[in-house]
Write a protein that holds these residues in place. Structure first.
Motif, short mmCIF file in Angstrom:
data_model
loop_
_atom_site.label_atom_id
_atom_site.label_comp_id
_atom_site.label_asym_id
_atom_site.label_seq_id
_atom_site.Cartn_x
_atom_site.Cartn_y
_atom_site.Cartn_z
N VAL A 1 -0.12 -8.13 -5.53
CA VAL A 1 -0.21 -9.53 -5.96
C VAL A 1 0.71 -10.40 -5.11
CG1 VAL A 1 0.20 -11.10 -7.89
CG2 VAL A 1 -0.90 -8.90 -8.30
N ARG A 2 1.91 -9.91 -4.86
CA ARG A 2 2.86 -10.69 -4.05
C ARG A 2 2.34 -10.87 -2.62
NH1 ARG A 2 7.59 -10.97 -7.16
NH2 ARG A 2 7.59 -9.36 -8.77
N PHE B 1 -0.40 12.70 -6.66
CA PHE B 1 0.38 12.68 -7.91
C PHE B 1 0.51 14.07 -8.51
CE2 PHE B 1 -2.26 8.79 -7.57
CZ PHE B 1 -1.28 7.91 -7.18
N LEU C 1 0.85 -1.18 0.00
CA LEU C 1 0.00 0.00 0.00
C LEU C 1 0.89 1.23 0.00
CD1 LEU C 1 -1.02 0.84 3.58
CD2 LEU C 1 -0.19 -1.46 3.08
N MET D 1 4.01 -8.14 -13.73
CA MET D 1 4.89 -7.70 -12.66
C MET D 1 5.83 -6.64 -13.25
SD MET D 1 4.14 -9.21 -9.86
CE MET D 1 3.46 -10.70 -9.10
N ILE D 2 6.20 -5.67 -12.47
CA ILE D 2 7.06 -4.59 -12.95
C ILE D 2 8.35 -4.64 -12.16
CG2 ILE D 2 7.29 -2.08 -13.16
CD1 ILE D 2 4.09 -2.10 -13.24
N ARG E 1 -5.06 -11.48 -10.32
CA ARG E 1 -5.21 -10.22 -11.05
C ARG E 1 -6.65 -10.04 -11.55
NH1 ARG E 1 -0.66 -7.29 -12.13
NH2 ARG E 1 1.32 -8.31 -11.62
N LEU F 1 -1.76 -5.54 -16.26
CA LEU F 1 -0.33 -5.28 -16.06
C LEU F 1 0.43 -6.56 -15.72
CD1 LEU F 1 -0.52 -2.01 -13.91
CD2 LEU F 1 -0.23 -2.22 -16.37
N ALA G 1 3.10 2.10 -13.97
CA ALA G 1 1.70 1.75 -14.22
C ALA G 1 0.93 2.95 -14.74
CB ALA G 1 1.06 1.22 -12.93
N ALA H 1 -5.69 -4.49 -12.44
CA ALA H 1 -4.64 -5.44 -12.09
C ALA H 1 -4.34 -6.41 -13.23
CB ALA H 1 -5.04 -6.21 -10.83
N SER H 2 -5.39 -6.83 -13.94
CA SER H 2 -5.18 -7.83 -14.98
C SER H 2 -4.60 -7.24 -16.26
CB SER H 2 -6.49 -8.55 -15.28
OG SER H 2 -7.55 -7.63 -15.47
N GLN I 1 7.30 1.27 -9.57
CA GLN I 1 6.24 0.44 -10.15
C GLN I 1 4.98 1.25 -10.40
OE1 GLN I 1 6.41 -2.38 -6.95
NE2 GLN I 1 7.74 -3.79 -8.07
N GLY I 2 4.65 2.12 -9.45
CA GLY I 2 3.44 2.92 -9.61
C GLY I 2 3.56 3.92 -10.74
N LEU J 1 -9.39 -0.65 -8.22
CA LEU J 1 -8.33 0.19 -8.78
C LEU J 1 -7.35 0.59 -7.70
CD1 LEU J 1 -10.36 2.64 -11.05
CD2 LEU J 1 -9.26 0.48 -11.69
N CYS J 2 -6.07 0.50 -8.04
CA CYS J 2 -5.02 1.09 -7.22
C CYS J 2 -4.20 1.96 -8.15
CB CYS J 2 -4.13 0.01 -6.60
SG CYS J 2 -2.65 0.71 -5.82
N ARG J 3 -4.01 3.19 -7.80
CA ARG J 3 -3.28 4.10 -8.68
C ARG J 3 -1.83 4.27 -8.23
NH1 ARG J 3 -3.69 5.70 -14.01
NH2 ARG J 3 -3.82 7.96 -14.25
N CYS J 4 -1.50 3.75 -7.04
CA CYS J 4 -0.15 4.00 -6.50
C CYS J 4 0.85 2.89 -6.81
CB CYS J 4 -0.20 4.15 -4.98
SG CYS J 4 -1.07 5.58 -4.35
N THR J 5 0.43 1.64 -6.70
CA THR J 5 1.43 0.57 -6.59
C THR J 5 1.76 -0.14 -7.89
OG1 THR J 5 -0.23 -1.15 -6.20
CG2 THR J 5 0.62 0.04 -4.26
N GLY J 6 0.92 -0.01 -8.91
CA GLY J 6 1.11 -0.84 -10.10
C GLY J 6 0.77 -2.30 -9.84
N TYR J 7 0.18 -2.58 -8.70
CA TYR J 7 -0.36 -3.89 -8.30
C TYR J 7 0.70 -4.95 -7.99
CZ TYR J 7 -4.54 -1.80 -10.42
OH TYR J 7 -5.57 -0.95 -10.76
N ASP J 8 1.94 -4.72 -8.38
CA ASP J 8 2.97 -5.76 -8.23
C ASP J 8 3.04 -6.26 -6.79
OD1 ASP J 8 5.76 -6.66 -7.56
OD2 ASP J 8 6.07 -6.39 -9.71
N LYS J 9 3.22 -5.34 -5.86
CA LYS J 9 3.39 -5.75 -4.46
C LYS J 9 2.08 -6.27 -3.87
CE LYS J 9 7.38 -2.75 -3.75
NZ LYS J 9 8.36 -3.85 -3.83
#
Lengths: 160, 291, 758
Positions: free
Chosen positions: A144-145, C266, A98, C695-696, A127, C693, C658, C690-691, C654-655, A134-142
């Motif tokens: 998902v992990r 942002f 987050l 992993m970055i 995913r 993207l 995205a 999420a779907s 990463q953000g 929607l999350c605009r900050c993280t790019g979802y990578d973390k």
């Protein structure tokens, strides 16, 4: 025409009053003081208002409060038990999943519903399961992990 | 939202009575994913909102002895999509139900709402049309049945009277060696409205040729569009390159799309042809996998 | 300040502790602007223009005020009619008159959604009903939406008093071109004459919104004695205080501005839309007022960043040496001047050492919402054109695109076109790390292509403060004056812990309000960990001096004979005495006996920010029939100086990627011929889900900035700069066609595939 609604909210019997044209989100935030559930869009497109209703994750901005009569509802406030964080909450913290935290309650709730239904999801399933949040900050990578790590915890596969 | 009364009848009769009593100012609430947005945006007002989810006959997916299906109008899409018997018999319908909105939306939204909201882009409607689904409509005078393609009459309008309600869909048992599919084009992978959608159902003859075909397109006309010409170019042939090319052409020829914020007319027409081919290949592979 | 530290030997910096505000945020307890409630609070709503351009003839609120439950209505009459006055703000500058007119229209509305009045009532529903009862009479005027149409002669003019700045002689007639800027070095004509190979192109981008999930929200309460309280989600409580005071004609000391948690900004929350309106309503109603935007209001009337047209021409010698560059940028400012066009120009080529450069930019108003800062404002617009053209240049030269960038890369002493000389930068190290990354050589699948692109962002310092207080049990409470957008409480606490010699979890960071800590500029420009971190080091070092003095007092020796090591006072040497180390907790416990509380604040204007460079590698897969583009692999390499909390540095990278992917593929403001925004919601304004993207992978290169604590650099903005060209270059590689227009949505990709060009 105020209505009285009886629910099981985060495991406890809770009655509240609402107007017929109020949403469950408004009732939670403004009537019950549960402001952990957020409004990001009011149109079911962002998932910030996700709650679990009778075992299914829903966007509470698209549910009338009156529809909650007799329903069991879990909000983000109901994830931790007796002061102990849910594995999803703990793993989100450890994985820095987050940033601003505004989408986090909805994502945690959606992820709980996802793992309740599918304890060992693939990356694609995680995913797709979170595509409504929607999350605009993280790019979802973390995110998902963290969900994977929590899933392993919940399956009892993680050595603490 | 402007004020309204909320009713949650437990029988179809009581719901019809409420509709009737409102003199046309009631709105039916299924999953609410379209209705509540429209009420909030004040696209229309309602004096009373009639929740259909507490009517037992409106819930659930039932397979009958003859292999046909009855899907209750208030059944959420996630239940439809997850039903194993329906997914085996009519995979196109199941996958269309699984594409509507997000998990949160599918846990609420219903096929009946998807149809009666009468958006040209509704995902489940082309799949239901391809499946030959019938809408069961209840009103003060009893029940009547309409082919799904007869329910919507234009964007936002239906053939239902103000005191009628859709109570169920009936889907026939698929013929042996049948397969169906629904595909759509969206810019994102999820959370999008179809720029074009295609539902198709195929039945194969013993010799591998196509014995029957039904196809419908979404988002390329004011309502979901049956394409009877698809049967004309497919039946009696194998699904070879020439047949696919012909199918692509009839799909494109059938389109009467608009250009709007979601897609250009040209892109929709092109996409209709592409999806028709791809959906046909998928449906045929499913038919071949049948015993 | 003495303790800037090196890159190694730290015990806290570089680790990944759990952020101090984390549990509040995973349990739903964190209070964001819309969660705040004050006793007897009213709900506010804003009435907005349905016209893109119109004269306001009359506003009559009498019917609204007669509605039971309505307690106040405000219009522009409630705000000070300010003269034009430009002041520094965040990454750029702002003008108070524009700010005021944007917040509440005066005389004219300039875009659909422009506020014309606001109402406060006992419930939100009554406030909404009241909006319909405020009668506004308009005289509709012709509108202009597109940038080049707005520049054309005969276009509807938004501001009668706007004369293009930066041209001589001063134009005789007002126009929509607010400003012309030029950056030049060398001689481009001579430069291009030297060039063997020229690559050029024209590139367009659409306005995109920051897309924070939290709509703007605040609660404001005006008291009978003129003192007031504002609780709001913004990127700067001091900014909210200053702007509100200015717009309402109040004294700064009379406003206490409390930062609520910030649900994403942002850059989009570096200004005010609501706070002065809520306070004006509260002043009229005598009760607290809450104002929360709907998502539709967020899209129609806040943000976005500029749409643009860019013309780019690069010339190189056959060996790959770039000898000339000529760039023209036209940026939409929205309804008031202030696009980041200068920043587009400055950032576009700052990665390279090019002798002859001419960059011209135009700041253009049109009937759209006023743009706000968005993560590295202007820089992605600059990079889209130049880095796409760099890719074409590499193709024409037959050169590896990263080698072209390395050959021309900025290094120590490189002079930029805007005059600044690069110092202690890590661009070449970043390019080399990208070249050596396994991704760059990995095999591609069918219909896939690989693109690379570089990007630059300045990073900034600015007026800053921090406070460090030692508690009686030996823990520390530290205060940041800056709203935390992505984990800065963690990194700032870690910096203090490192200096104090405490474990990270013994230091707790809170974000202070405007009455609890000295002034600080906004959260923006990737400045917080650097600038507040610098102050945190300064405050912690002052505290260490106090701790040493107390130890000296307890030991009865001179403070000069005490050193601070691993969280304890130790004698400086054998001559100082044979004392055992005296840990911080023991000194703290005796503070009452040695002079009282131990704590310090530190304020300064921080300078010396280290520039940020990134190089991204993107693999895109194109469906040749549908034009759909899927990003299948993404690696972002960035010089971060020193990662204080690596997880949050990765998270920023990463953000940013995205957001860049969204900008590249699907996000755009869509207008109809009526001048109205057609997609003011998350359904049709398509941010990545999420779907969408993969992993970055964030690769952190650490070239220290010697002027920052531990060598750190700002990291938040650079990562949004390279993605749009990296993706365009990947699509180019996949399909053999160059897309020059964002977003590269499926219809445009299909058009490119069908087109004859290449």
């Amino acid at each position: 025409m105020t209505m009285k609604i009886s629910t099981t909210l985060n495991g406890e019997s809770v009655d509240f009053l609402c107007e017929p044209n109020q949403t469950l989100l408004e009732a939670l935030r403004d009537r019950l003081g549960l402001t952990g559930t957020k409004e990001g869009c009011g149109s079911g497109d962002c998932g910030a208002c996700s709650v679990i209703m009778n075992g299914r994750v829903v966007a509470s901005c698209l549910v009338l409060a009156a529809e909650a009569e007799g329903a069991a509802i879990t909000t983000v406030e109901g994830l931790a038990k007796d002061g102990v964080l849910h594995p999803l909450q703990q793993r989100f913290l450890e994985h820095a999943a987050l940033q601003c935290g505004f989408c986090t309650p909805g994502i945690l709730v959606a992820a709980k519903a996802l793992l309740d239904a599918n304890p060992n999801p693939t990356e694609a399933e995680v995913r797709l399961g979170l595509a409504g949040n929607l999350c605009r900050c993280t790019g979802y990578d973390k995110i998902v992990r963290a969900v994977f790590a929590a899933a392993a915890d919940l399956r009892g596969e993680t050595v603490a | 939202m402007t004020p309204f009364r909320y009713l949650a009848p437990t029988s179809i009769g009581a719901a019809i009575d409420a509709l009737k009593a409102s003199g046309g100012t009631a709105k039916l609430l299924g999953g609410g994913t379209d209705l509540l947005m429209a009420l909030r945006a004040r696209r229309y007002a309602a004096s009373v909102v009639v929740d259909t989810k507490r009517i037992p006959e409106l819930s659930g997916v039932n397979v009958r002895a003859d292999g046909s299906f009855r899907i209750g109008a208030a059944t959420p899409c996630s239940v439809v999509a997850a039903d194993p018997a329906l997914s085996a018999a009519w995979p196109g319908v199941a996958e269309s139900a699984n594409l509507i909105g997000s998990v949160q939306v599918r846990n609420r939204a219903t096929l009946a709402g998807n149809l009666c909201n009468a958006s040209p882009a509704a995902d489940s409607v082309p799949a239901l049309i391809a499946a030959g689904a019938v809408a069961v409509v209840a009103g003060p005078g009893g029940e009547r049945r309409l082919a799904v393609e007869q329910v919507t009459t234009g964007p936002g309008t239906t053939a239902l009277a103000p005191d009628e309600m859709l109570v169920a869909f009936e889907l026939p048992a698929p013929a042996p060696r049948s397969g169906s599919a629904y595909l759509r084009l969206t810019p994102r992978t999820e959370m999008d409205i179809a720029i074009v959608g295609c539902g198709i159902a195929l039945t194969l003859a013993a010799d591998g040729t196509i014995a029957a075909a039904r196809m419908a397109l979404g988002a390329v006309a004011p309502t979901a569009l049956p394409v009877p010409e698809a049967a004309g170019v497919l039946v009696g042939r194998r699904l070879d390159d020439a047949a696919l090319k012909a199918l692509d052409a009839v799909a494109r020829a059938a389109c009467r799309p608009i250009t709007d914020k979601r897609g250009t007319s040209a892109y929709r027409i092109r996409g209709a042809g592409v999806l028709a081919r791809r959906a046909a290949i998928l449906a045929a592979s499913r038919a071949e996998a049948q015993p | 300040m003495t303790f800037l530290g090196g890159q190694t030997g730290q015990r806290v910096v570089g680790t990944r502790p759990i952020r101090p505000d984390g549990v509040d945020k995973v349990t739903g307890r964190a209070i964001y602007g819309a969660d705040a409630r004050l006793p007897n609070m009213l709900e506010g709503r804003i009435k907005r223009s349905p016209h893109p351009h119109a004269r306001i003839l009359r506003i009559d609120a009498s019917r609204a005020l007669a509605l039971e439950g309505v307690k106040a209505v405000v219009t522009s009459d409630d705000f000070v009619d300010l003269p034009a006055q430009e002041v520094a703000a965040g990454d750029g500058s702002m003008d108070f008159r524009s700010l005021s007119l944007n917040l509440m229209a005066r005389g004219k509305v300039l875009y659909e959604g422009h506020p014309v009045a606001a109402v406060a009532a006992t419930t939100g529903q009554i406030a909404e009903e009241a909006l319909d009862l405020i009668d506004v009479e308009y005289e509709a005027l012709p509108h202009v939406i597109d940038i080049e149409a707005a520049m054309a002669s005969g276009a509807p003019v938004l501001h009668d008093d706007l004369f293009t700045a930066g041209v001589t002689p001063r134009p005789e007639k007002p126009s929509n071109v607010a400003k012309r800027i030029v950056f030049a070095q060398g001689d481009v004509v001579a430069g291009f004459a030297e060039a063997d190979v020229v690559a050029e192109g024209r590139y367009t981008t659409e306005p995109v919104h920051q897309g924070y999930i939290e709509p703007h929200a605040c609660v404001a309460s005006w008291n009978a004695d003129g003192q007031s309280l504002i609780i709001s989600s913004s990127q700067g409580a001091f900014m909210v205080r200053a702007y509100t005071a200015k717009l309402l004609g109040l004294e700064i000391a009379d406003i206490r501005s409390v930062p609520a948690e910030l649900g994403g900004g942002f850059g989009g929350k570096t200004t005010v839309y609501l706070e002065p309106v809520a306070l004006a309503l509260s002043r009229r109603a005598g009760r607290p007022v809450r104002l929360v935007m709907s998502r539709e209001e967020v899209f129609r009337a806040s943000g976005p960043t500029s749409g643009s047209v860019a013309e780019v021409k690069l010339g190189a010698r056959r060996d790959g040496t770039i000898v000339a560059a000529e760039l023209v940028f036209k940026l939409q400012a929205g309804a008031f001047p202030g696009s980041p066009v200068a920043l587009s120009g400055m950032c576009a080529l700052a990665m390279y050492d090019i002798p002859n450069v001419l960059i011209t930019g135009y700041d253009v108003v049109s009937n759209r919402p006023k743009v706000a800062a968005y993560r590295a404002p202007g820089a992605p617009i600059g990079s889209f054109g130049t880095e796409s053209t760099m890719d074409e240049l590499a193709r024409k030269l037959g050169m590896d695109p990263l080698e072209l960038r390395e050959k021309n890369g900025a290094r120590e002493g490189t002079r930029t076109a805007y005059g600044v000389v690069h110092r202690d930068i890590g661009f070449l190290e970043t390019v080399r790390a990208a070249k050596e990354h396994p991704h760059y050589r990995a095999p591609l699948g069918p219909n896939q292509g690989r693109g690379v692109a570089a990007g630059f962002w300045f990073n900034i310092g600015g007026e800053s403060s921090a406070a460090v207080n030692i508690n009686e049990d030996g823990t520390a409470s530290v205060i940041s004056p800056n709203p935390d957008v992505g984990g800065s409480r963690a990194s700032l606490g870690m910096i203090a812990a490192e200096v104090l010699g405490l474990p990270a979890e013994k230091v707790r960071t809170v974000v202070g309000d405007t009455a609890s800590v000295p002034y600080s500029d906004m959260t923006g420009g990737s400045r917080v960990t650097f600038s507040i971190g610098t102050c945190m080091v300064g405050a912690a070092e002052k505290v260490v001096e106090q701790l040493k003095q107390r130890a000296a007092m307890l030991w009865g020796i001179s403070p000069d004979a005490v050193e601070w090591k691993d969280g304890a006072a130790v004698p400086a040497g054998p001559n100082a005495g044979g004392f055992e180390p005296l840990p911080l907790a023991e000194i703290a416990a005796k503070a009452g006996a040695t002079g009282g509380p131990i704590g310090a604040t530190y304020s300064t204007k921080v300078q010396g920010a280290g520039a940020g460079f990134g190089v991204h590698i993107c693999d895109a897969e194109v469906d040749r029939e549908t034009g759909q583009v899927r990003i299948v692999r993404y690696t972002a390499v960035q010089d971060v100086g020193r990662a204080i909390h690596p997880s949050y540095v990765e998270g920023q990278i990463q953000g940013g990627v995205a957001q860049g992917i969204g900008w590249a593929l699907n996000e755009e403001y869509i207008y109809g011929p009526d001048g109205k925004l057609q997609n003011p919601g998350f359904l049709d304004y398509r941010v990545p889900v999420a779907s969408d993207l993969p992993m970055i992978e964030a690769v952190m290169v650490e070239v220290p900035n010697p002027r920052a604590p531990f060598g750190l650099r700002g990291v938040g903005e650079t990562p949004i700069v390279p993605p749009t060209p990296a993706i365009a270059n990947a699509i180019r590689a996949a399909i053999g066609k160059r897309l020059c227009s964002l977003p590269m949505s499926p219809p445009k990709v299909v058009e490119a595939l069908d087109g004859a060009g290449g």
